[in-house]
Scaffold this active site. Sequence first.
Site, PDB file in Angstrom:
ATOM      1  N   ASP A   9       0.862  -1.188   0.000  1.00 44.66           N
ATOM      2  CA  ASP A   9       0.000   0.000   0.000  1.00 44.66           C
ATOM      3  C   ASP A   9       0.899   1.239   0.000  1.00 44.66           C
ATOM      4  O   ASP A   9       2.106   1.150   0.223  1.00 44.66           O
ATOM      5  CB  ASP A   9      -0.906   0.010   1.249  1.00 44.66           C
ATOM      6  CG  ASP A   9      -1.817   1.233   1.310  1.00 44.66           C
ATOM      7  OD1 ASP A   9      -2.463   1.557   0.294  1.00 44.66           O
ATOM      8  OD2 ASP A   9      -1.869   1.897   2.372  1.00 44.66           O
ATOM      9  N   SER A  10       0.272   2.401  -0.205  1.00 41.50           N
ATOM     10  CA  SER A  10       1.022   3.650  -0.149  1.00 41.50           C
ATOM     11  C   SER A  10       1.443   3.988   1.281  1.00 41.50           C
ATOM     12  O   SER A  10       2.279   4.868   1.478  1.00 41.50           O
ATOM     13  CB  SER A  10       0.145   4.790  -0.667  1.00 41.50           C
ATOM     14  OG  SER A  10      -0.936   4.995   0.218  1.00 41.50           O
ATOM     15  N   GLY A  42      -3.110   9.153  -3.855  1.00 44.11           N
ATOM     16  CA  GLY A  42      -4.370   9.637  -4.430  1.00 44.11           C
ATOM     17  C   GLY A  42      -4.248  10.803  -5.401  1.00 44.11           C
ATOM     18  O   GLY A  42      -4.859  10.797  -6.461  1.00 44.11           O
ATOM     19  N   CYS A  72      -4.333  -1.476  -2.003  1.00 41.98           N
ATOM     20  CA  CYS A  72      -4.451  -0.036  -2.226  1.00 41.98           C
ATOM     21  C   CYS A  72      -5.389   0.132  -3.417  1.00 41.98           C
ATOM     22  O   CYS A  72      -5.111  -0.406  -4.501  1.00 41.98           O
ATOM     23  CB  CYS A  72      -3.073   0.530  -2.535  1.00 41.98           C
ATOM     24  SG  CYS A  72      -3.087   2.259  -3.045  1.00 41.98           S
ATOM     25  N   THR A  74      -6.110   2.884  -5.059  1.00 44.63           N
ATOM     26  CA  THR A  74      -5.554   3.779  -6.070  1.00 44.63           C
ATOM     27  C   THR A  74      -4.624   2.999  -7.002  1.00 44.63           C
ATOM     28  O   THR A  74      -4.672   3.164  -8.227  1.00 44.63           O
ATOM     29  CB  THR A  74      -4.782   4.924  -5.378  1.00 44.63           C
ATOM     30  OG1 THR A  74      -5.584   5.437  -4.307  1.00 44.63           O
ATOM     31  CG2 THR A  74      -4.460   6.043  -6.339  1.00 44.63           C
ATOM     32  N   THR A 185      -8.173   1.833   1.347  1.00 39.83           N
ATOM     33  CA  THR A 185      -7.892   0.936   2.477  1.00 39.83           C
ATOM     34  C   THR A 185      -7.534   1.696   3.753  1.00 39.83           C
ATOM     35  O   THR A 185      -7.497   1.109   4.832  1.00 39.83           O
ATOM     36  CB  THR A 185      -6.770  -0.060   2.119  1.00 39.83           C
ATOM     37  OG1 THR A 185      -5.644   0.671   1.593  1.00 39.83           O
ATOM     38  CG2 THR A 185      -7.250  -1.057   1.077  1.00 39.83           C
ATOM     39  N   HIS A 186      -7.269   2.999   3.636  1.00 35.51           N
ATOM     40  CA  HIS A 186      -7.040   3.799   4.847  1.00 35.51           C
ATOM     41  C   HIS A 186      -8.351   4.054   5.620  1.00 35.51           C
ATOM     42  O   HIS A 186      -8.320   4.328   6.808  1.00 35.51           O
ATOM     43  CB  HIS A 186      -6.452   5.167   4.480  1.00 35.51           C
ATOM     44  CG  HIS A 186      -4.980   5.153   4.180  1.00 35.51           C
ATOM     45  ND1 HIS A 186      -4.459   4.614   3.031  1.00 35.51           N
ATOM     46  CD2 HIS A 186      -3.917   5.634   4.891  1.00 35.51           C
ATOM     47  CE1 HIS A 186      -3.139   4.771   3.037  1.00 35.51           C
ATOM     48  NE2 HIS A 186      -2.791   5.377   4.148  1.00 35.51           N
TER      49      HIS A 186
HETATM   50  N1  DGL Z   1      -4.780   3.272   0.748  1.00 38.97           N
HETATM   51  C1  DGL Z   1      -4.798   3.691  -0.580  1.00 38.97           C
HETATM   52  C2  DGL Z   1      -6.054   3.386  -1.319  1.00 38.97           C
HETATM   53  O1  DGL Z   1      -6.697   2.416  -0.996  1.00 38.97           O
HETATM   54  C3  DGL Z   1      -4.034   4.906  -1.001  1.00 38.97           C
HETATM   55  C4  DGL Z   1      -4.282   6.186  -0.329  1.00 38.97           C
HETATM   56  C5  DGL Z   1      -3.348   7.253  -0.816  1.00 38.97           C
HETATM   57  O2  DGL Z   1      -2.132   7.041  -0.717  1.00 38.97           O
HETATM   58  O3  DGL Z   1      -3.799   8.294  -1.300  1.00 38.97           O
HETATM   59  O4  DGL Z   1      -6.393   4.042  -2.275  1.00 38.97           O
END
Ligand code: DGL
Length: 271
Positions: A9-10, A42, A72, A74, A185-186
Amino acid sequence: MQQAIAVLDSGVGGLTVVKEVMRQLPREKILYFGDTARTPYGPRSAEQVVAFTREIVDYLIQFEPKMIVIACNTATAVALDDITARVSVPVVGVIGPGARAALGRTRTNVVGVIGTEGTIRSGAYEAALNLLSEDGVKVISKACPGFVPLVEDGNFRSAHTHEIVEEALAPLRGTGMDSLILGCTHYPFLADTIAETMGPGVALISSADETAREIRTILERTGQLAAGDAEPLHQFFCSGDPAKFREIAQTWLGAQIRLTPVVWQVPHIGA
Ligand code: DGL
């Protein structure tokens, strides 16, 4: 050596998927990479997100995982096909599972999706929901760019968080949706605040549960489910501040973690 499931993930968001994988598949060893030095993904261009995702996968592949999970949205939206074509192990994203979970839940066939600018701009959820829906579905989407920085700061329940969530979600109330996909996912880290804002008539859908089920199905099919009773030794990597990552990860997972900081070059947006 036990082959692991590699999850990326990011930042800390993919830990919401990891927690569910640990619950449903407690014998599986997990390698996790959080690209905290370059979060958020994002606002970035699709090309940049694809490039970052490739870089992380190239890093993780040296450990010979049996599967890659792009935890993630994105990155799933723009890089799932690219990564699937690049590696020889199964690759799982989070958008298909999230869409399936929402369709299993909605009765009004009005489904909300919140996510990053990149995810919402990609239209990936609309496409998945329309493809999988048998009765037709109305999709109401909204980007919530303010949420990821709150989560990366560990700021889950403050008055400030409440204000930002309230302001972002106000336009979604009264639209007839009965299910809201947490398409980042955040966002499960903010689930209590989001639930308070949306009220009891709207079910929050996280893709974590359904993604873990899909992982099990693939591992069963390929005969690769972990056997034996040994406790798996998970390993975490992050590219940014290790203290912050450790604090959030250990609180969320309720366990100590083995963490290796990875030094990464940090291109700025547009670089
Ligand atoms: N957790 C990520 C998602 O599901 C990325 C959030 C981000 O880095 O902007 O999109």
